[in-house]
Design an enzyme around this catalytic site. Structure first.
Site, PDB file in Angstrom:
ATOM      1  CD  GLU A 260       4.389   9.082  12.565  1.00  0.00           C
ATOM      2  OE1 GLU A 260       4.468   8.389  11.542  1.00  0.00           O
ATOM      3  OE2 GLU A 260       3.317   9.353  13.133  1.00  0.00           O
TER       4      GLU A 260
ATOM      5  NE  ARG B  14      -3.085   2.795   2.559  1.00  0.00           N
ATOM      6  CZ  ARG B  14      -3.190   3.588   3.615  1.00  0.00           C
ATOM      7  NH1 ARG B  14      -2.864   3.159   4.804  1.00  0.00           N
ATOM      8  NH2 ARG B  14      -3.634   4.822   3.481  1.00  0.00           N
TER       9      ARG B  14
ATOM     10  CD  GLU C  77      -1.826   4.187   8.032  1.00  0.00           C
ATOM     11  OE1 GLU C  77      -1.713   4.654   9.188  1.00  0.00           O
ATOM     12  OE2 GLU C  77      -1.958   4.884   7.025  1.00  0.00           O
TER      13      GLU C  77
ATOM     14  CE1 TYR D 217      -0.109   2.919  13.405  1.00  0.00           C
ATOM     15  CE2 TYR D 217      -2.183   3.883  12.677  1.00  0.00           C
ATOM     16  CZ  TYR D 217      -0.874   3.498  12.410  1.00  0.00           C
ATOM     17  OH  TYR D 217      -0.354   3.659  11.152  1.00  0.00           O
TER      18      TYR D 217
HETATM   19  C1  PNW Z   1      -1.515   7.550  10.662  1.00  0.00           C
HETATM   20  N1  PNW Z   1      -3.305  10.051  16.375  1.00  0.00           N
HETATM   21  O1  PNW Z   1      -1.599   8.791  11.288  1.00  0.00           O
HETATM   22  C2  PNW Z   1      -1.120   7.910   9.247  1.00  0.00           C
HETATM   23  O2  PNW Z   1      -1.975   7.383   8.267  1.00  0.00           O
HETATM   24  C3  PNW Z   1       0.304   7.642   8.937  1.00  0.00           C
HETATM   25  O3  PNW Z   1       0.699   8.485   7.897  1.00  0.00           O
HETATM   26  C4  PNW Z   1       1.155   7.794  10.182  1.00  0.00           C
HETATM   27  O4  PNW Z   1       2.515   7.741   9.932  1.00  0.00           O
HETATM   28  C5  PNW Z   1       0.731   6.697  11.138  1.00  0.00           C
HETATM   29  O5  PNW Z   1      -0.669   6.748  11.393  1.00  0.00           O
HETATM   30  C6  PNW Z   1       1.452   6.699  12.470  1.00  0.00           C
HETATM   31  O6  PNW Z   1       1.197   7.885  13.185  1.00  0.00           O
HETATM   32  C7  PNW Z   1      -2.027   9.012  12.560  1.00  0.00           C
HETATM   33  O7  PNW Z   1      -2.873  11.109  16.888  1.00  0.00           O
HETATM   34  C8  PNW Z   1      -1.531  10.130  13.179  1.00  0.00           C
HETATM   35  O8  PNW Z   1      -4.119   9.330  16.987  1.00  0.00           O
HETATM   36  C9  PNW Z   1      -1.957  10.471  14.438  1.00  0.00           C
HETATM   37  C10 PNW Z   1      -2.889   9.687  15.078  1.00  0.00           C
HETATM   38  C11 PNW Z   1      -3.398   8.550  14.470  1.00  0.00           C
HETATM   39  C12 PNW Z   1      -2.950   8.219  13.198  1.00  0.00           C
END
Ligand code: PNW
Length: 552
Positions: free
Chosen positions: A455, A83, A398, A334
Site C-alpha cells: 500500500e 482490472r 476502484e 473511497y
Molecule cells: C489509490 N488519498 O490511491 C490507488 O489507485 C491504489 O493504488 C491504492 O492502493 C488505493 O487507492 C488505496 O489507497 C490513493 O490520500 C492513495 O486520498 C491515496 C489517496 C487516495 C487514493
C-alpha cells in the site's frame, strides 16, 4: 449502523462488468525478473522513512510467480472482469521511445491475458499505475518534461495496443493523475518524492511542479488516446479513457462559504483533469469559445484564480487533442469529506477537510488510514454529480476500505472483516439505487483490492484486500467481504440467458439528471416496478436540462 433496504426488483444489466482491481507494483514483486528495468518505486521504497514499516516492493504478493493462483482466486469469486496494470519497465525496461522492447515482459502479460480470457474473465488494463521507468526520471525528470514524456508514453501505449489490443478491449491510460502529481511532486510522499520540504527531499518545488506534472499527464493520456483511435480502434474495437481519484465533497454546513468550498474541493480533485465545464456566470466567454479538455471545459476557473501563471496552458492544437479524449468516466473513490472554506492547502483547493460534523459526531466508521471513513450516501451523490456534469458512462474502477488494525489481528479474526462488509453493503446499495432510481449510467464496478498488497507509503501495514495475504507464506484467504461482493453481484446482475437485451448504450448527452434529483426510470434493464415510477422522469429531465444549461 444502517442496513440498506435495496428493493428486490433492482438489477444491473447482464453486461455490467464487476470484479476486483490491483496494480503491478503493488502485487508483482520479482522486480528484476525477466529483464524488467527499475521503476521509480523500486529504490524510493527502500529509502528509510518512505514506507511506514520500512518495507519495499521487491516481493509484494509475489504475483509475478503466483499469477495462476490469483487467477484461480478470481475464478472462485466468479468475477466477470479483472482490472490490473502493466509495468512499463517490464515491457520497455529503459522506458524510452528508442529503447528495446522486452519480449519476456510482453510474454508475461500476454500469457496472463490469454489465461483470463480462457476463464471468461474480461481484462481491464491500466497502462500506468505510478511505476514510471527509473531511467526516464534520471534522463529528464519524467513527468516534469512534457516534450519527452509525451513521446515516450505514447510509444509505450502503442506497443501495448499492438501486442495486447487484439484481446484487451478496455484500456485505462492513467491511474489517478491527482495522486501522480500531488503526492509525487507536491507532498513528496510518493515516488519520485519531490517537494519543497527540504527535510523530505533535496529537490523539488511544490508550488509549481505538481501542476507541470499534471499537465504532462493529461497530454500523454490524450496523445495516447489519439493514437488508439486513429491506428487501432477501428480494427480492435475497444474503448479507452482515464481514471480519476475523487471523493465526494460535502459542505460542512449550509453557509455559502462552505458550499462554495465543497465545489472548490471538487474543482481541484476532479475538475483539474476532467476538466470541469465552466460555470455560466463565472466564465461567460467559455460559452462562445468551447475548448473542453478531457471531458468538457478548460481548466476550472477556480484553479486559474488560485494558481494564476503557475497553471500551464495548452496550445490550440493540444486543446483539440485533449478535448473529448475519454470514452467514459473512470471513477476511483473511497470516501466523503466535509468541507470548510479556509486553510492554505492548494492541493485541496484551499479547503479544510474534516470527518467531524458540526454536532461533534463522526461521518462514518474510521478506516485504518486517516483519510478514509465509510459514508455510502456520498458514493451515490458523487455518481449523480459526475454523470450530470460530464455526461459519460461511469466505470467505477476502484472503491474500497482498510479495516482499522487489521494487520494486528490473527488471520482467523481478520477474515471476518465486518467494517469492510458494511462498507460494501452500503456502496452496492448506493450503486444500484443510482442506476435504478437516479438513472445514472454505471457500467462497471471494481473493488479495491483483490488482495492485501503493497500500500505505497503505508507499506504492508494498511490492508485493502478482500482476500487476506499472509506475507510469511504468501497464502491467500478469502475474507467475508470478498464473499459478500461475489454474492451481491451474482444476485443483482441479470443473468445473460434471461432476456439479455443488447447493452442499451445510452447517448450520454441525452439525460443529464440534476444533482440530487432522483430520476425514476432505470437506464438499463427497466423492471416493471421502476417503470411505474417513471412519471417522475420527465420533470427530473427538464430540471436537469435547465440546471445543466445554467451550469448549476
Ligand atoms: C489509490 N488519498 O490511491 C490507488 O489507485 C491504489 O493504488 C491504492 O492502493 C488505493 O487507492 C488505496 O489507497 C490513493 O490520500 C492513495 O486520498 C491515496 C489517496 C487516495 C487514493
Amino acid at each position: 449502523m444502517v442496513t440498506p433496504n435495496t428493493p428486490s426488483s433492482y438489477e444491473l444489466p447482464s453486461n455490467f462488468l464487476w470484479g476486483f482491481a490491483t496494480a503491478s507494483f503493488q502485487i508483482e514483486g520479482s522486480t528484476d525478473a525477466g529483464g524488467r528495468g527499475k521503476s521509480i518505486w523500486d529504490d524510493f521504497s527502500k529509502i528509510p522513512g518512505k514506507t511506514l514499516d520500512g518495507r519495499d516492493g521487491d516481493v509484494a504478493t509475489d504475483s509475478y510467480n503466483r499469477w495462476q493462483e490469483d487467477l484461480d482466486l478470481l475464478v472462485s469469486y466468479g468475477v466477470k472482469s479483472y482490472r490490473f496494470s502493466l509495468a512499463w519497465s517490464r515491457i520497455i525496461p529503459l522506458g524510452g521511445r528508442d529503447d528495446p522492447i522486452s519480449e519476456e515482459g510482453i510474454k508475461f502479460y500476454s500469457d496472463f491475458i490469454d489465461a483470463l480470457l480462457a476463464k471468461g474473465i474480461t481484462p481491464f488494463v491500466t497502462l500506468y499505475h505510478w511505476d514510471l521507468p527509473q531511467t526516464l526520471h534520471d534522463r529528464y525528470l519524467g513527468w516534469l518534461n512534457k516534450t519527452e514524456i509525451v513521446q515516450d508514453y505514447v510509444r509505450y501505449a502503442r506497443v501495448c495496443f499492438e501486442r495486447f489490443g487484439d484481446r484487451v478491449k478496455h484500456w485505462l491510460t492513467m491511474n489517478e493523475p491527482w495522486c501522480i502529481s500531488i503526492l509525487g511532486y507536491g507532498r513528496g510522499v510518493f515516488a519520485p518524492g519531490r517537494s519543497s520540504d527540504r527535510l523530505r527531499s533535496p529537490e523539488g518545488d511544490s508550488s509549481t511542479e505538481p501542476w507541470i506534472a499534471g499537465h504532462s499527464v493529461i497530454l500523454s493520456h490524450a496523445y495516447a488516446v489519439r493514437a488508439y483511435r486513429e491506428e487501432f480502434k477501428q480494427k480492435q474495437g475497444g474503448e479507452i479513457g482515464v481514471t480519476l481519484n475523487g471523493d465526494w465533497a460535502m459542505p460542512y454546513d449550509d453557509s455559502p462559504a462552505n458550499i462554495e468550498a465543497a465545489q472548490h474541493a471538487l474543482d481541484v480533485a476532479i475538475g483539474w483533469f476532467a476538466v470541469s465545464r465552466p460555470r455560466l456566470f463565472a466564465s461567460l466567454p467559455s460559452l462562445f469559445h468551447l475548448h473542453d479538455p478531457i471531458y468538457l471545459g478548460s481548466y476550472p476557473a477556480y484553479m486559474k484564480e488560485m494558481l494564476g501563471d503557475r497553471l500551464p496552458s495548452f496550445t490550440e492544437e493540444e486543446w483539440s487533442v485533449v478535448k473529448g479524449s475519454s470514452d467514459f468516466y473512470g471513477m476511483n473513490t473511497y470516501t466523503t469529506n466535509l468541507c470548510k472554506a479556509g486553510g492554505e492547502d492548494e492541493f485541496q483547493g484551499n479547503v479544510e477537510y474534516t470527518f467531524t460534523r458540526p454536532d461533534g459526531t463522526q461521518l462514518g466508521t474510521q478506516a485504518h488510514c486517516a483519510w478514509l471513513q465509510d459514508y455510502p450516501e456520498g458514493f451515490r451523490d458523487l455518481l449523480n454529480y459526475l454523470y450530470k456534469r460530464y455526461r459519460k458512462p461511469i466505470y467505477v474502477t476502484e472503491n474500497g476500505f482498510a479495516v482499522k488494525d487489521e494487520d494486528k489481528k490473527p488471520v482467523e479474526e481478520a477474515l471476518h472483516d465486518d467494517d469492510r462488509v458494511q462498507y460494501y453493503r452500503g456502496v452496492t446499495d448506493s450503486l444500484i439505487k443510482a442506476v435504478n432510481e437516479d438513472g445514472v449510467d454505471v457500467r462497471a464496478y471494481f473493488a479495491w483490492s483483490l488482495l492485501d498488497n503493497f500500500e505505497w507509503a503505508d507499506g504492508y501495514v494498511t490492508r485493502f484486500g478482500v482476500t487476506y495475504v499472509d506475507y510469511k507464506t504468501q497464502k491467500r484467504y478469502a475474507k467475508d467481504s470478498g464473499n459478500f461482493i461475489a454474492k451481491w453481484f451474482q444476485d443483482h446482475v441479470q443473468q445473460e440467458e434471461k432476456d439479455a437485451p443488447p447493452t442499451p448504450v445510452k447517448n450520454a448527452k441525452e439525460v443529464p439528471p440534476a444533482h440530487g434529483s432522483k430520476r425514476a426510470s432505470a437506464v438499463h434493464g427497466k423492471t416493471k416496478e421502476n417503470s411505474k415510477r417513471s412519471w417522475k422522469a420527465p420533470l427530473a429531465r427538464i430540471t436537469a436540462y435547465v440546471s445543466t444549461f445554467l451550469g448549476l
